[in-house]
Design a protein around this motif. Structure first.
Motif, PDB file in Angstrom:
ATOM      1  N   ALA A 198       0.817  -1.214   0.000  1.00  0.00           N
ATOM      2  CA  ALA A 198       0.000   0.000   0.000  1.00  0.00           C
ATOM      3  C   ALA A 198       0.852   1.267   0.000  1.00  0.00           C
ATOM      4  O   ALA A 198       0.378   2.341   0.378  1.00  0.00           O
ATOM      5  N   GLU A 199       2.091   1.168  -0.440  1.00  0.00           N
ATOM      6  CA  GLU A 199       2.980   2.318  -0.464  1.00  0.00           C
ATOM      7  C   GLU A 199       3.599   2.503  -1.847  1.00  0.00           C
ATOM      8  O   GLU A 199       3.881   1.532  -2.540  1.00  0.00           O
ATOM      9  N   ILE A 200       3.782   3.773  -2.222  1.00  0.00           N
ATOM     10  CA  ILE A 200       4.413   4.127  -3.495  1.00  0.00           C
ATOM     11  C   ILE A 200       5.508   5.156  -3.206  1.00  0.00           C
ATOM     12  O   ILE A 200       5.331   6.035  -2.360  1.00  0.00           O
ATOM     13  N   TRP A 201       6.631   5.044  -3.929  1.00  0.00           N
ATOM     14  CA  TRP A 201       7.694   6.033  -3.831  1.00  0.00           C
ATOM     15  C   TRP A 201       7.860   6.698  -5.193  1.00  0.00           C
ATOM     16  O   TRP A 201       7.906   6.020  -6.223  1.00  0.00           O
ATOM     17  N   ASP A 202       7.939   8.028  -5.189  1.00  0.00           N
ATOM     18  CA  ASP A 202       8.096   8.725  -6.466  1.00  0.00           C
ATOM     19  C   ASP A 202       9.577   8.792  -6.849  1.00  0.00           C
ATOM     20  O   ASP A 202      10.450   8.311  -6.116  1.00  0.00           O
ATOM     21  N   ILE A 203       9.845   9.376  -8.015  1.00  0.00           N
ATOM     22  CA  ILE A 203      11.217   9.381  -8.538  1.00  0.00           C
ATOM     23  C   ILE A 203      12.146  10.268  -7.733  1.00  0.00           C
ATOM     24  O   ILE A 203      13.366  10.220  -7.907  1.00  0.00           O
ATOM     25  N   GLU A 204      11.578  11.096  -6.842  1.00  0.00           N
ATOM     26  CA  GLU A 204      12.397  11.919  -5.962  1.00  0.00           C
ATOM     27  C   GLU A 204      12.562  11.291  -4.586  1.00  0.00           C
ATOM     28  O   GLU A 204      13.143  11.884  -3.679  1.00  0.00           O
ATOM     29  N   GLY A 205      11.998  10.078  -4.426  1.00  0.00           N
ATOM     30  CA  GLY A 205      12.175   9.346  -3.185  1.00  0.00           C
ATOM     31  C   GLY A 205      11.110   9.587  -2.135  1.00  0.00           C
ATOM     32  O   GLY A 205      11.172   9.026  -1.032  1.00  0.00           O
ATOM     33  N   LYS A 206      10.096  10.406  -2.424  1.00  0.00           N
ATOM     34  CA  LYS A 206       9.046  10.667  -1.452  1.00  0.00           C
ATOM     35  C   LYS A 206       8.089   9.481  -1.378  1.00  0.00           C
ATOM     36  O   LYS A 206       7.709   8.906  -2.396  1.00  0.00           O
TER      37      LYS A 206
ATOM     38  N   PHE B 293      -4.255   5.191  -1.176  1.00  0.00           N
ATOM     39  CA  PHE B 293      -5.680   4.934  -0.919  1.00  0.00           C
ATOM     40  C   PHE B 293      -6.464   4.887  -2.237  1.00  0.00           C
ATOM     41  O   PHE B 293      -7.683   4.865  -2.228  1.00  0.00           O
ATOM     42  N   GLY B 294      -5.747   4.889  -3.356  1.00  0.00           N
ATOM     43  CA  GLY B 294      -6.412   4.830  -4.661  1.00  0.00           C
ATOM     44  C   GLY B 294      -6.307   3.473  -5.321  1.00  0.00           C
ATOM     45  O   GLY B 294      -7.176   3.079  -6.097  1.00  0.00           O
TER      46      GLY B 294
ATOM     47  N   LEU C  23      -2.334  14.839  -0.787  1.00  0.00           N
ATOM     48  CA  LEU C  23      -1.137  14.489  -1.546  1.00  0.00           C
ATOM     49  C   LEU C  23       0.092  15.209  -0.984  1.00  0.00           C
ATOM     50  O   LEU C  23       1.172  14.624  -0.910  1.00  0.00           O
ATOM     51  N   GLU C  24      -0.087  16.463  -0.585  1.00  0.00           N
ATOM     52  CA  GLU C  24       1.028  17.204   0.018  1.00  0.00           C
ATOM     53  C   GLU C  24       1.585  16.461   1.228  1.00  0.00           C
ATOM     54  O   GLU C  24       2.785  16.498   1.500  1.00  0.00           O
ATOM     55  N   HIS C  25       0.700  15.779   1.950  1.00  0.00           N
ATOM     56  CA  HIS C  25       1.095  15.066   3.165  1.00  0.00           C
ATOM     57  C   HIS C  25       1.393  13.580   2.912  1.00  0.00           C
ATOM     58  O   HIS C  25       1.570  12.818   3.865  1.00  0.00           O
ATOM     59  N   GLY C  26       1.425  13.184   1.623  1.00  0.00           N
ATOM     60  CA  GLY C  26       1.844  11.828   1.313  1.00  0.00           C
ATOM     61  C   GLY C  26       0.740  10.795   1.245  1.00  0.00           C
ATOM     62  O   GLY C  26       0.982   9.618   1.529  1.00  0.00           O
ATOM     63  N   LEU C  27      -0.452  11.212   0.846  1.00  0.00           N
ATOM     64  CA  LEU C  27      -1.574  10.276   0.709  1.00  0.00           C
ATOM     65  C   LEU C  27      -2.222  10.439  -0.659  1.00  0.00           C
ATOM     66  O   LEU C  27      -2.634  11.547  -1.035  1.00  0.00           O
ATOM     67  N   VAL C  28      -2.312   9.348  -1.400  1.00  0.00           N
ATOM     68  CA  VAL C  28      -3.026   9.347  -2.679  1.00  0.00           C
ATOM     69  C   VAL C  28      -4.493   9.073  -2.389  1.00  0.00           C
ATOM     70  O   VAL C  28      -4.860   8.024  -1.854  1.00  0.00           O
TER      71      VAL C  28
ATOM     72  N   LEU D 198      -9.838   3.086  -1.775  1.00  0.00           N
ATOM     73  CA  LEU D 198      -9.545   1.811  -2.424  1.00  0.00           C
ATOM     74  C   LEU D 198      -8.143   1.332  -2.041  1.00  0.00           C
ATOM     75  O   LEU D 198      -7.395   0.809  -2.861  1.00  0.00           O
ATOM     76  N   VAL D 199      -7.818   1.510  -0.769  1.00  0.00           N
ATOM     77  CA  VAL D 199      -6.527   1.055  -0.270  1.00  0.00           C
ATOM     78  C   VAL D 199      -6.430  -0.463  -0.435  1.00  0.00           C
ATOM     79  O   VAL D 199      -7.437  -1.172  -0.307  1.00  0.00           O
TER      80      VAL D 199
END
Length: 429
Positions: free
Chosen positions: A38-46, A51-52, A386-391, A405-406
């Protein structure tokens, strides 16, 4: 840009704008690099909590080890032959598993495709061939895909249908029960009967297509009593009932198929999304006599039922049983609804909270008034989350529904962390 230069979300977003048409919207200018459960990391490492679920695709989590292993094994054997030319065992194995589990009376058969829209298109073809009738009925707010017949079935103009007509004929829409917004089950049944009087004789209707839980439409749930009424009407008039389980299927609601909650059995089921955990795969499952109504060569597709996707689908079917995913879905749904009800006590802009298993959503309305849905608040919440790290995804006829839809496999601590971000974001907006 060379491969040695470090990519950022901004540089990739500029390239996306320059090279990809605006018609395909992208919710957030954030580019995924890797994902797990249930976790994703973007190309900048965030890091982001998801939840999508890829719009309901990741019920069993991103990159589940059993699914990944099945894909790797198949990749080393056969990538593609076209099932119509030289078939392969994974297609048959998956069809057997689906036929055994589907709530279909009198024996079932399955045909595989690549997308949910493709499944709906072919369900209509099969229904028309089996009945010799042209008419199809679907519901306002329903979403059935982006191809032309699927768009005709879809009950929402903007943004899906605007500018794309004319659409296929003999398609009709009736209201979906949404009691929170004043549409009762009786209103829907009355509209159906009026349709039979004013626009199309029931003897000309091939099928009624319904999502047991509307997906894009706002997670409104068709009650068992309503579905039983539809089933009875279909039986009286010889109309086939299509359950569109593209988003509600594969354990999302605590059953393999959401229609199982009603106790009724449809004639055809369409499914996709979480069927293969991210690989492009869909299916039409139906009564043997109905499925065999189409002449040889009338159905198919070059990539339909690709062997790698089939291998992923088999792994998903197996792990749903092995890991108790149905039970986990029920537990997750109870947690989500309970926690959201607690959040609602502080934030009256949260209206109705509804869920079936882990298919959970809540409305955002002005001052708790159901007659004042707030799409603006939904946009602000998803952006702040999203700013706080939640899709987080919005949906609904009024654009004011937040759907969750987690992945069902998500750790409880991750789910609670995501919910805390919702609370924090509501406070800030």
């Amino acid at each position: 840009m060379t491969g040695n230069q470090k990519q950022t979300n901004q540089t990739l977003w500029e390239r996306r704008l320059a090279n990809v048409p605006r018609g395909v919207t992208t919710a957030y200018p954030v580019f995924a690099e890797k994902a797990k459960n249930a976790e994703i990391w973007d190309i900048e490492g965030k890091r982001f909590i998801d939840f999508g679920g890829g719009i309901g695709v990741q019920n069993t989590g991103h990159c589940h080890p059993k699914v990944v292993a099945a894909i790797h094994k198949q990749v080393d054997q056969v990538l593609h032959t076209a099932f119509q030319i030289m078939p392969y065992e994974p297609y048959i194995v998956l069809a057997e598993k689906l036929n055994a589990k589907a709530p279909i009376d009198g024996g079932a058969k399955t045909i595989l495709f690549s997308s949910g829209a493709e499944a709906l298109e072919n369900a209509v073809k099969i229904a028309r061939a089996a009945t010799g009738r042209p008419g199809i009925i679907s519901f306002l707010g329903g979403f059935h895909g982006r191809t032309m017949m699927a768009l005709a079935l879809t009950g929402k103009v903007v943004p899906y249908k605007k500018g794309f007509g004319p659409f296929a004929s003999d398609v009709y829409h009736i209201p979906f029960p949404m009691e929170y917004h004043g549409v009762t089950e009786d209103d829907s049944i009355k509209a159906l009967n009026n349709l039979f009087k004013a626009d199309i004789d029931p003897s000309r209707v091939a099928a009624i297509a319904i999502e047991p839980v509307q997906g894009e439409g706002g997670f409104y749930i068709a009650s068992p009593s309503f579905l039983k009424k539809l089933r009875a009407i279909c039986d009286v008039h010889g109309i086939l009932l299509i359950a569109d389980e593209v988003q509600s299927g594969f354990a999302r609601t605590g059953k393999l198929f959401a229609i199982e909650h009603s106790g009724i059995k449809p004639d055809l089921i369409t499914t996709a999304k979480s069927l293969a955990a991210g690989m492009p795969l869909s299916a039409v499952i139906g009564k043997t006599s109905i499925m065999d109504a189409v002449e040889p060569g009338g159905l198919g597709g070059t990539y339909a039922g690709n062997p790698v996707a089939c291998a992923a689908g088999i792994a998903v079917m197996d792990l749903i049983e092995e890991e108790g995913i149905l039970e986990k879905s029920v537990k997750l749904g109870k947690l989500l609804v309970s926690e959201l009800n607690e959040i609602k006590k502080t934030y009256p802009h949260i209206g109705e909270i509804r869920g079936l298993g882990a298919m959970v959503a809540f409305e955002l309305v002005e001052n708790g008034d159901a007659n004042k849905p707030s799409a603006d608040l939904a946009k602000k919440l998803t952006a702040k989350a999203l700013e706080h790290g939640l899709v987080l995804l919005s949906c609904g006829v009024y654009g004011n529904v937040i759907r969750i839809l987690v992945p069902i496999t998500a750790e409880e601590s991750i789910v609670k962390e995501g919910l805390s971000i919702i609370t924090k974001s509501l406070k800030e907006i």
